[in-house]
Design an enzyme around this catalytic site. Structure first.
Site, PDB file in Angstrom:
ATOM      1  N   HIS A  65      13.435  16.103  -2.571  1.00 57.23           N
ATOM      2  CA  HIS A  65      12.871  16.818  -3.450  1.00 57.23           C
ATOM      3  C   HIS A  65      13.321  16.851  -4.662  1.00 57.23           C
ATOM      4  CE1 HIS A  65      11.007  17.970   0.444  1.00 57.23           C
ATOM      5  NE2 HIS A  65      12.061  18.540   0.631  1.00 57.23           N
ATOM      6  N   HIS A  95      19.812  22.670  -9.014  1.00 57.40           N
ATOM      7  CA  HIS A  95      18.923  21.488  -9.046  1.00 57.40           C
ATOM      8  C   HIS A  95      18.013  21.416 -10.123  1.00 57.40           C
ATOM      9  CE1 HIS A  95      16.224  24.781  -7.216  1.00 57.40           C
ATOM     10  NE2 HIS A  95      15.368  24.188  -7.925  1.00 57.40           N
ATOM     11  N   HIS A  97      14.191  19.904 -12.082  1.00 59.07           N
ATOM     12  CA  HIS A  97      12.681  19.396 -11.858  1.00 59.07           C
ATOM     13  C   HIS A  97      12.483  18.688 -13.085  1.00 59.07           C
ATOM     14  CE1 HIS A  97      11.854  22.174  -8.708  1.00 59.07           C
ATOM     15  NE2 HIS A  97      12.699  23.199  -9.342  1.00 59.07           N
ATOM     16  N   GLU A 107       8.914  23.314 -14.847  1.00 57.86           N
ATOM     17  CA  GLU A 107       7.902  24.282 -14.103  1.00 57.86           C
ATOM     18  C   GLU A 107       7.061  25.444 -14.721  1.00 57.86           C
ATOM     19  OE1 GLU A 107      10.037  24.566 -10.073  1.00 57.86           O
ATOM     20  OE2 GLU A 107       8.541  22.974 -10.005  1.00 57.86           O
ATOM     21  N   HIS A 120      17.554  24.947 -12.171  1.00 58.44           N
ATOM     22  CA  HIS A 120      17.299  26.210 -11.471  1.00 58.44           C
ATOM     23  C   HIS A 120      18.845  26.578 -10.994  1.00 58.44           C
ATOM     24  CE1 HIS A 120      12.754  25.805 -11.181  1.00 58.44           C
ATOM     25  NE2 HIS A 120      13.066  26.240 -12.377  1.00 58.44           N
ATOM     26  N   THR A 200       9.372  27.705  -6.201  1.00 59.85           N
ATOM     27  CA  THR A 200       8.345  27.009  -6.310  1.00 59.85           C
ATOM     28  C   THR A 200       8.207  25.787  -5.625  1.00 59.85           C
ATOM     29  OG1 THR A 200       9.725  25.653  -7.803  1.00 59.85           O
ATOM     30  CG2 THR A 200       9.142  27.679  -8.861  1.00 59.85           C
TER      31      THR A 200
END
Ligand SMILES: NS(=O)(=O)c1ccc(C(=O)N2CCc3cc(O)c(O)cc3[C@@H]2c2ccccc2)cc1
Ligand SMILES: [Zn+2]
Length: 262
Positions: A65, A95, A97, A107, A120, A200
């Protein structure tokens, strides 16, 4: 995630998550669009403190992910405290995104505007809960520090992460990653917005106190592009799926208050 497969594609992406995770349509879902002029300036909201000097990173991994750096969280060696938090919360992992080439991938959005990427730093309340898993299911169990990434010059320390990405190309791969202190990824100001939300990604538990730094860090397009060499799929799968656009879009505020630090 055992049991239910989920992802960021057309069939298994954010618009389908509610089928296996009904809390996706809950009252404190994340991310959200932050509207700065509507945030409450709360005088009781003090500064946050990041005591990361004795933090111990363990490894960097591709979990299918995102790319995740894990930390030793068996004691209070690296915690976030202050601000909206009643206890110190232990750093567990961080991590990212990100979007596709030339596209935003944060996000949270600010005034409807997205950033290139979002980092995050995930912490859990070890004062009140026995494990990360237990904390992740409690309304005051997690605190995630969100940092926006904007493109511009090279970030002088991000190369320590991007240099390791070729070792974790495939889902399920990981490699040693010791001696990394995420303090080097912070912007100069710790002014923030805070609100009550959720993970999320599935299982989307409504257990996160979000603390979003107002000042983004600057990374280069080239550095961000390195994240897109990662793959969602494992080495044994024949279909290669580039890891990108691994973000959930903003969710309804449902009357929640967003507070701003002074
Ligand atoms: N984006 S975020 O809200 O900051 C966030 C925070 C934590 C987690 C997290 O630790 N998760 C959720 C996803 C996940 C996927 C896995 O493959 C896995 O092995 C662990 C996790 C964990 C998790 C799983 C179950 C309960 C709680 C967390 C994920 C996202
Ligand atoms: Zn995240």
């Amino acid at each position: 995630m055992t049991g239910h497969h989920w992802g960021y594609g057309k069939e298994d992406g954010p618009s389908a998550w509610h089928k296996n995770y009904p809390v996706a349509q809950g009252n404190r879902q994340s991310p959200i669009d932050i509207i700065p002029e509507e945030a409450t300036r709360d005088r009781d909201l003090g500064p946050i403190f990041l005591d990361y000097d004795r933090c111990t990173s363990i490894n960097i991994a591709n979990n299918g992910h995102s790319v995740v750096v894990e930390f030793v969280d068996s004691d209070d060696r690296s915690v976030i405290r202050g601000g909206p938090l009643d206890n110190p919360y232990r750093l567990k992992q961080f991590h990212f995104h990100w979007g596709g080439k030339g596209h935003d991938g944060s996000e949270h959005t600010v005034g409807g505007i997205g950033y290139a990427s979002e980092l995050h730093l995930v912490h859990w309340n070890a004062v009140k809960y026995r494990s990360f898993g237990d904390a992740a299911e409690a309304p005051d169990g997690l605190a995630v520090l969100g940092i926006f990434l904007e493109t511009g010059d090279d970030h002088r320390w991000l190369h320590m992460i991007t240099d390791a990405l070729f070792m974790v190309k495939y889902k399920g791969s990981d490699t040693d990653f010791k001696g990394f202190n995420p303090k080097c990824l912070l912007p100069s100001s710790l002014h923030y917005w805070t609100y009550l939300g959720s993970l999320t990604t599935p299982p989307l538990h409504e257990s996160v106190t979000w603390i979003l730094l107002k000042e983004p860090i600057i990374v280069s397009d080239k550095q961000l592009g390195m994240f897109r060499m990662l793959l969602f799929n494992g080495e044994d799968e024949d279909e290669r799926k580039r890891m990108e656009n691994n973000f959930r879009p903003p969710q309804p505020l449902k009357g929640r208050e967003v507070r701003s630090s002074n």
